[in-house]
Design an enzyme around this catalytic site. Structure first.
Site, short mmCIF file in Angstrom:
data_model
loop_
_atom_site.label_atom_id
_atom_site.label_comp_id
_atom_site.label_asym_id
_atom_site.label_seq_id
_atom_site.Cartn_x
_atom_site.Cartn_y
_atom_site.Cartn_z
N HIS A 49 -77.01 25.30 -110.64
CA HIS A 49 -76.04 25.57 -109.57
C HIS A 49 -75.11 24.36 -109.38
CE1 HIS A 49 -79.58 28.14 -108.15
NE2 HIS A 49 -78.63 29.03 -108.30
N GLY B 293 -72.76 31.81 -114.01
CA GLY B 293 -73.49 31.20 -115.12
C GLY B 293 -73.70 32.20 -116.25
N ARG C 177 -86.47 30.98 -109.93
CA ARG C 177 -87.78 31.63 -110.08
C ARG C 177 -88.79 30.78 -110.85
NH1 ARG C 177 -84.44 36.59 -110.14
NH2 ARG C 177 -85.16 37.91 -108.45
P1 AMP Z 1 -78.68 32.68 -108.57
O1 AMP Z 1 -78.77 31.79 -107.38
O2 AMP Z 1 -79.87 32.66 -109.44
O3 AMP Z 1 -78.21 34.07 -108.22
O4 AMP Z 1 -77.52 32.06 -109.47
C1 AMP Z 1 -76.27 31.76 -108.94
C2 AMP Z 1 -75.33 31.40 -110.07
O5 AMP Z 1 -75.86 30.29 -110.78
C3 AMP Z 1 -75.17 32.55 -111.09
O6 AMP Z 1 -73.82 32.60 -111.53
C4 AMP Z 1 -76.10 32.12 -112.20
O7 AMP Z 1 -75.74 32.65 -113.46
C5 AMP Z 1 -75.93 30.61 -112.16
N1 AMP Z 1 -77.09 29.95 -112.79
C6 AMP Z 1 -78.40 30.20 -112.56
N2 AMP Z 1 -79.17 29.43 -113.36
C7 AMP Z 1 -78.32 28.69 -114.12
C8 AMP Z 1 -78.50 27.71 -115.15
N3 AMP Z 1 -79.70 27.35 -115.56
N4 AMP Z 1 -77.40 27.16 -115.70
C9 AMP Z 1 -76.15 27.52 -115.30
N5 AMP Z 1 -75.92 28.44 -114.33
C10 AMP Z 1 -76.98 29.03 -113.75
#
Ligand code: AMP
Length: 286
Positions: free
Chosen positions: A39, A149, A189
């Site tokens: 993030h 991401g 997760r």
């Molecule tokens: P989430 O909080 O998991 O819904 O993710 C929020 C944003 O962060 C989404 O656009 C994800 O694709 C991105 N994201 C999550 N994990 C990663 C990672 N390891 N590297 C880059 N972006 C990520």
């Protein structure tokens, strides 16, 4: 950094911004919180390209099935605000579910192409929930740029399609996946994994890399290569939901052989104990 806990306050800020600073660029980073370095990298990229960065932190109930982990999903607002501030975030939007969805909210946005296979096939209604919240965030924040991401590549293709099909005037950026030193893609997760599962988890990305290499060098069709890799993972304690090679960005056609100048997504989803992990590699042969 300003934190808005209510939709109305964000909207008031946005209206004032339009009146006083119409030329400055707003960038949106949508997240579900429990922030990590993945993030942070999104915030950093938006900082470089925008005048003001809005980070949303919202665990969106609409994208979880009744049997999924909505209740257990990690919520760490204090740590999130700290990291957001350190990264130079200007605005954090951290609403409550009842503020975002009124009790009689009955709308769902459905996409009929890129959201159908892979995670869409195993998580019914998931991408409807994603598209619905992202469109709402786009309306509330009215960003010029938004970043997603590539770790969630299917989601990235879905939102790109949303912008294109619904004529939204927003530029979308796909950000590379940030990984641990052992290759495991960072994910909120990952904190569900017990020490033994955490030890095994890098095998997911190693499998993708092995499969990628074989797809490039072997004469065997993808179906056979991926079948072997899937069996290997299953015999190492994973329960693989899918391991597929699809043409990108439509994600409709499974392919057996890679062709030049085409884009592919090699994607995996697997349970390790109770934790569902996803990862992928985007492939293009010049
Ligand atoms: P989430 O909080 O998991 O819904 O993710 C929020 C944003 O962060 C989404 O656009 C994800 O694709 C991105 N994201 C999550 N994990 C990663 C990672 N390891 N590297 C880059 N972006 C990520």
């Amino acid at each position: 950094m300003i934190v808005f806990e209510e939709k109305a306050d964000l909207v008031a800020w946005r209206t004032q911004w339009a009146e006083t600073k119409p030329k400055l660029k707003i960038g949106l980073v949508p997240t579900m919180g429990a922030l990590h370095a993945g993030h942070a990298s999104l915030i950093e990229q938006m900082k470089a390209q925008c005048d003001v960065v809005v980070l949303s932190i919202f665990v969106n109930p609409l994208q979880f099935n009744p049997n999924e982990d909505l209740g257990q999903y990690p919520r760490t607002p204090a740590e999130d605000f700290k990291l957001a501030q350190e990264m130079g975030t200007d605005i954090v939007f951290h609403p409550q579910a009842h503020d975002i969805y009124s009790p009689n909210h009955s709308f769902r946005l459905t996409e009929h192409l890129v959201s159908q296979k892979l995670c869409g096939a195993f998580r019914k209604g998931h991408f409807e929930g994603v598209a619905t919240i992202v469109l709402k965030l786009f309306h509330l924040v009215q960003p010029h740029l938004a970043i997603f991401g590539l770790k969630d590549a299917q989601q990235f293709f879905l939102i790109s399609k949303l912008i294109q099909d619904l004529d939204l005037n927003i530029q979308i950026i796909g950000a590379p996946t940030i990984r641990e030193a052992d290759g495991l893609a960072l994910s909120s997760r990952n904190r569900y994994l017990n020490p033994e599962e955490r030890r095994k988890a890098p095998l997911l990305y190693q499998t993708l890399c092995n499969a990628h290499e074989k797809l490039l060098s072997s004469r065997d069709p993808a179906s056979s290569i991926l079948g072997t890799e899937k069996n290997m993972l299953n015999s190492n304690g994973f329960q693989v939901q899918y391991l597929e090679l699809l043409e990108a960005p439509e994600l409709q056609r499974q392919v057996d052989y890679l062709e030049k100048n085409k884009n592919y997504l090699l994607a995996i989803a697997a349970f390790l104990g109770k934790t569902r992990l996803i990862d992928n590699i985007l492939i293009k042969i010049a």
